[in-house]
Design an enzyme around this catalytic site. Sequence first.
Site, PDB file in Angstrom:
ATOM      1  N   HIS A   3      17.049   9.160  43.389  1.00 19.37           N
ATOM      2  CA  HIS A   3      18.280   9.665  43.997  1.00 19.37           C
ATOM      3  C   HIS A   3      18.348  11.190  43.889  1.00 19.37           C
ATOM      4  O   HIS A   3      18.642  11.890  44.862  1.00 19.37           O
ATOM      5  CB  HIS A   3      19.502   9.069  43.298  1.00 19.37           C
ATOM      6  CG  HIS A   3      19.761   7.628  43.595  1.00 19.37           C
ATOM      7  ND1 HIS A   3      19.802   7.127  44.874  1.00 19.37           N
ATOM      8  CD2 HIS A   3      20.014   6.575  42.764  1.00 19.37           C
ATOM      9  CE1 HIS A   3      20.069   5.827  44.823  1.00 19.37           C
ATOM     10  NE2 HIS A   3      20.200   5.470  43.565  1.00 19.37           N
TER      11      HIS A   3
ATOM     12  N   HIS B 293      14.540   5.283  38.976  1.00 19.93           N
ATOM     13  CA  HIS B 293      15.514   4.967  40.029  1.00 19.93           C
ATOM     14  C   HIS B 293      16.477   6.138  40.230  1.00 19.93           C
ATOM     15  O   HIS B 293      16.680   6.602  41.361  1.00 19.93           O
ATOM     16  CB  HIS B 293      16.284   3.705  39.623  1.00 19.93           C
ATOM     17  CG  HIS B 293      17.380   3.317  40.564  1.00 19.93           C
ATOM     18  ND1 HIS B 293      17.307   2.208  41.377  1.00 19.93           N
ATOM     19  CD2 HIS B 293      18.601   3.872  40.813  1.00 19.93           C
ATOM     20  CE1 HIS B 293      18.411   2.115  42.095  1.00 19.93           C
ATOM     21  NE2 HIS B 293      19.224   3.112  41.769  1.00 19.93           N
ATOM     22  N   GLU B 294      17.049   6.619  39.131  1.00 15.97           N
ATOM     23  CA  GLU B 294      17.998   7.731  39.233  1.00 15.97           C
ATOM     24  C   GLU B 294      17.296   9.026  39.631  1.00 15.97           C
ATOM     25  O   GLU B 294      17.862   9.855  40.348  1.00 15.97           O
ATOM     26  CB  GLU B 294      18.740   7.921  37.904  1.00 15.97           C
ATOM     27  CG  GLU B 294      19.537   6.705  37.456  1.00 15.97           C
ATOM     28  CD  GLU B 294      20.575   6.255  38.467  1.00 15.97           C
ATOM     29  OE1 GLU B 294      20.950   7.058  39.355  1.00 15.97           O
ATOM     30  OE2 GLU B 294      21.011   5.103  38.397  1.00 15.97           O
TER      31      GLU B 294
END
Length: 272
Positions: free
Chosen positions: A65, A61-62
């Site tokens: 980003h 998820h990170e």
Amino acid sequence: MTFAEARRSSREDRRISPVFWVLLAVLGTSGWAVWSGYGNDPGFGVFLFVISGWMVSLCLHEYGHARTALHGGDISIGAKGYLTLNPLKYTNVLFSFVLPVVFVIMGGIGLPGGAVYIERHRIRGRLKHSLISAAGPLVNVLFAAVLLTAVGAGWFESPTDRIDFEGRELPYSALSAALAYLGMFQVSAALLNLLPVPGLDGYGILEPWLSPKARRSVEPFAPYGMLAVFALLWQPEVNRWFFDLVYSVTDLFGVDRGYLFLGDYLFRFWNH
């Protein structure tokens, strides 16, 4: 710095962290143990599989980003270590990694974490800012789709599969139950993260399109957005409504809700 040194530094900035490899190893080993029936009780294996899978999804998820921000113009991302998939490199390990795992264990909620620090001034264009915020939840959406499709399609089913539930043998696969339970966390994380609440990615998608005055008025509330969402989820009516929505999404993939129930039962091995 010479050209060779610059290239070596760039490769090191993108080299996958040993921490992430360990998480993948735990995920793969525990998944094999649950699938093969290793041990008398699959509960501990399901617990390790779900926790390590959740940690892997937090890292990805990170990474979503960070990678989108890199292509959007923030060339400082690599030097911060965000491309190594090392959760210890996040700006706040407690909120990004520890608390989401604790919430999973305590309440069965895939609460999203935060965050990688992105130098927004390097990025031009409102659409790029929105895409950076959307990249993380989209990872959870993809993760959920893969897991729930596998369960709904019966990829890991066998006529001989049985789960011992309080003295009764139920015709379910322990691995499918673990996959469904992990998939449920991905759905809940995506739904929560897409809420247009300050501090969450949903607001990050919307924020570039707001007027400067509106952004300034909302900014003081950003640190408390996630806490407010978590407090609301502890209200029985809100919690029931939210999980009805989560279950409705899992139903779309043809996942028997019995898998979610048994996944939760096996995950909490310390209760039986």
